[in-house]
Design a protein around this motif. Structure first.
Motif, PDB file in Angstrom:
ATOM      1  N   TYR C  20     -25.072 -27.974 -88.169  1.00 15.54           N
ATOM      2  CA  TYR C  20     -26.847 -28.092 -87.700  1.00 15.54           C
ATOM      3  C   TYR C  20     -26.600 -28.464 -86.606  1.00 15.54           C
ATOM      4  N   LEU C  31     -39.381 -22.935 -87.103  1.00 21.19           N
ATOM      5  CA  LEU C  31     -40.039 -23.490 -87.715  1.00 21.19           C
ATOM      6  C   LEU C  31     -41.317 -23.792 -86.985  1.00 21.19           C
ATOM      7  N   LEU C  65     -39.802 -15.763 -91.177  1.00 23.70           N
ATOM      8  CA  LEU C  65     -39.348 -17.153 -91.890  1.00 23.70           C
ATOM      9  C   LEU C  65     -37.705 -16.737 -93.157  1.00 23.70           C
ATOM     10  N   ARG C 105     -32.778 -15.032-104.679  1.00 26.10           N
ATOM     11  CA  ARG C 105     -33.893 -15.713-104.887  1.00 26.10           C
ATOM     12  C   ARG C 105     -34.614 -14.979-103.219  1.00 26.10           C
ATOM     13  N   SER C 109     -38.141 -12.629-103.126  1.00 28.27           N
ATOM     14  CA  SER C 109     -39.358 -13.252-102.804  1.00 28.27           C
ATOM     15  C   SER C 109     -39.711 -12.597-101.981  1.00 28.27           C
TER      16      SER C 109
ATOM     17  N   ALA D  38     -44.266 -25.147 -94.354  1.00 27.88           N
ATOM     18  CA  ALA D  38     -43.989 -24.819 -93.199  1.00 27.88           C
ATOM     19  C   ALA D  38     -42.738 -26.471 -91.870  1.00 27.88           C
ATOM     20  N   LEU D  41     -39.964 -28.311 -93.888  1.00 22.64           N
ATOM     21  CA  LEU D  41     -39.166 -26.979 -93.532  1.00 22.64           C
ATOM     22  C   LEU D  41     -38.223 -28.181 -92.332  1.00 22.64           C
ATOM     23  N   VAL D  45     -34.897 -29.904 -92.318  1.00 25.02           N
ATOM     24  CA  VAL D  45     -34.170 -29.637 -91.159  1.00 25.02           C
ATOM     25  C   VAL D  45     -33.402 -30.916 -90.316  1.00 25.02           C
ATOM     26  N   LYS D  49     -30.921 -32.142 -95.028  1.00 19.15           N
ATOM     27  CA  LYS D  49     -30.777 -32.138 -95.709  1.00 19.15           C
ATOM     28  C   LYS D  49     -30.203 -30.828 -96.114  1.00 19.15           C
ATOM     29  N   TYR D  50     -29.385 -30.847 -97.804  1.00 17.45           N
ATOM     30  CA  TYR D  50     -28.229 -29.351 -98.201  1.00 17.45           C
ATOM     31  C   TYR D  50     -28.762 -28.263 -97.638  1.00 17.45           C
ATOM     32  N   CYS D  51     -28.714 -27.512 -97.259  1.00 20.82           N
ATOM     33  CA  CYS D  51     -29.023 -25.511 -96.694  1.00 20.82           C
ATOM     34  C   CYS D  51     -29.584 -25.270 -97.953  1.00 20.82           C
ATOM     35  N   ILE D  52     -28.972 -24.847 -99.301  1.00 17.59           N
ATOM     36  CA  ILE D  52     -29.298 -24.141-100.185  1.00 17.59           C
ATOM     37  C   ILE D  52     -30.582 -25.088-100.516  1.00 17.59           C
ATOM     38  N   ILE D  54     -32.935 -26.342 -98.760  1.00 13.28           N
ATOM     39  CA  ILE D  54     -33.534 -25.532 -97.860  1.00 13.28           C
ATOM     40  C   ILE D  54     -33.850 -24.454 -98.144  1.00 13.28           C
ATOM     41  N   LEU D  55     -33.153 -23.422 -98.456  1.00 11.40           N
ATOM     42  CA  LEU D  55     -33.057 -22.229 -98.677  1.00 11.40           C
ATOM     43  C   LEU D  55     -34.351 -21.785 -99.824  1.00 11.40           C
ATOM     44  N   THR D  56     -34.302 -22.652-100.903  1.00 15.75           N
ATOM     45  CA  THR D  56     -34.954 -22.727-102.463  1.00 15.75           C
ATOM     46  C   THR D  56     -36.314 -23.095-101.017  1.00 15.75           C
ATOM     47  N   VAL D  58     -37.979 -22.406 -98.622  1.00 13.22           N
ATOM     48  CA  VAL D  58     -38.155 -20.897 -97.721  1.00 13.22           C
ATOM     49  C   VAL D  58     -38.599 -19.766 -98.953  1.00 13.22           C
ATOM     50  N   SER D  59     -37.948 -19.763 -99.961  1.00 21.25           N
ATOM     51  CA  SER D  59     -38.139 -18.387-100.937  1.00 21.25           C
ATOM     52  C   SER D  59     -39.818 -19.229-101.416  1.00 21.25           C
ATOM     53  N   MET D  61     -42.230 -20.993-100.036  1.00 22.41           N
ATOM     54  CA  MET D  61     -42.631 -20.461 -99.094  1.00 22.41           C
ATOM     55  C   MET D  61     -43.424 -19.216 -98.849  1.00 22.41           C
ATOM     56  N   THR D  62     -41.683 -18.158 -98.750  1.00 28.03           N
ATOM     57  CA  THR D  62     -42.474 -16.447 -98.823  1.00 28.03           C
ATOM     58  C   THR D  62     -43.265 -16.428 -99.652  1.00 28.03           C
ATOM     59  N   LYS D  63     -42.497 -16.757-100.770  1.00 23.20           N
ATOM     60  CA  LYS D  63     -43.470 -16.214-102.113  1.00 23.20           C
ATOM     61  C   LYS D  63     -45.325 -16.902-102.118  1.00 23.20           C
TER      62      LYS D  63
END
Lengths: 109, 109, 109, 109
Positions: C20, C31, C65, C105, C109, D38, D41, D45, D49-52, D54-56, D58-59, D61-63
């Motif tokens: 990071y 972001l 995103l 995912r 998504s 947003a 997120l 960052v 926080k743990y990457c995964i 954050i990716l969850t 992002v998914s 938010m995309t949804k």
């Protein structure tokens, strides 16, 4: 599904038919090519090709499939949805909901 | 991708092969089913089935294809990417870049 | 890549941190731009802009995103997954499974 | 479906407006929540926080963003596309093409 008589749904089906007649051969040709891509993927797995090359083919096949879906959707909106809309009533709303549900499934798939 | 000798790429290929051996039949079975779905779609178009029903099948087929891609990707990361990473050097970085590019193509397709 | 103490998970977290540090400002900048796009969309809805123009902006924002997600994923694989893989054991497999689940995912998504 | 004056395009805009009036507050609320995601997120960052995780996010938010797009699209088809279709002529075809192009962008994004 069952037993429509003289609703927008029937006119939809008629028009869908007409819509198909013009483009049916084109759709069949594209779907045969997609079937060929599925066989090509089997050959790649059989011959233990490099994973990334297989994934590239999967992406190409997915794109081809989505292009078929987009064509069908355009036909469907042009014919079924618009005809139902002209006929009006609850059928019109139902057709639009049905189409957007199908689009949502495509976006997510 | 021609003539690797003793690089991480080769160990990758070896491992990919081993990775395949366990799951190859499963991938082939799933790809044959996908091929069958492509033929089913041709039949639906041929018989002028309702557009939305065809689109539902396209979504199901796309999902099946993406599931194959996810499986291949998991195998690829477990074997090729990890082996290249253990070997280290520029090859490792190249493998990770190649894998994330493939993922980006899947996300967009 | 020194000084792991307890588990691969911990070293993962350490490395993720290092990962990071280099790119953090870039992610934050992207972001913040995405946050701005969300505000722009509110303005467009407020001013009742043309639907299709709003949808075009939604697509652009989704793409931005997804690009952030791809970057994070590449960092994650380069650091956490690879470190866990080098450490080996069940942790390695768990990390790879976790990463491919996250990819699945994103694809959906 | 009253009182078109000039073109279908104009009536489209009028109807879109009416379409918005009912749901505008709902869209704004959802977009404000997306703006909040947003910002969330950025915080994740910032705090590394743990990457995964954050990716969850992002998914998710995309949804949420895609759900807004689906709503707008349904409104757009119900109003602009249907009105243009009722008015008929080349405008109708153009509206359908425009909508399916927007759908294609959503499917790919």
């Amino acid at each position: 599904m069952a037993a429509h008589t003289d609703t927008a749904a029937e006119s939809c089906h008629d028009h869908a038919t007409h819509g198909y007649i013009t483009a049916k051969d084109d759709y069949l040709k594209r779907l045969r090519r997609i079937e060929g891509q599925a066989r090509g993927l089997q050959r790649m797995v059989e011959e233990e090709k490099y994973c990334i090359d297989i994934l590239t083919q999967v992406s190409a096949m997915t794109k081809a499939l989505q292009a078929v879906a987009m064509g069908l959707l355009e036909d469907h909106i042009s014919h079924c949805v618009v005809d139902a809309a002209i006929a009006g009533g609850p059928e019109a709303e139902a057709k639009i909901k049905e189409a957007t549900d199908a689009i949502a499934r495509l976006v997510r798939s």
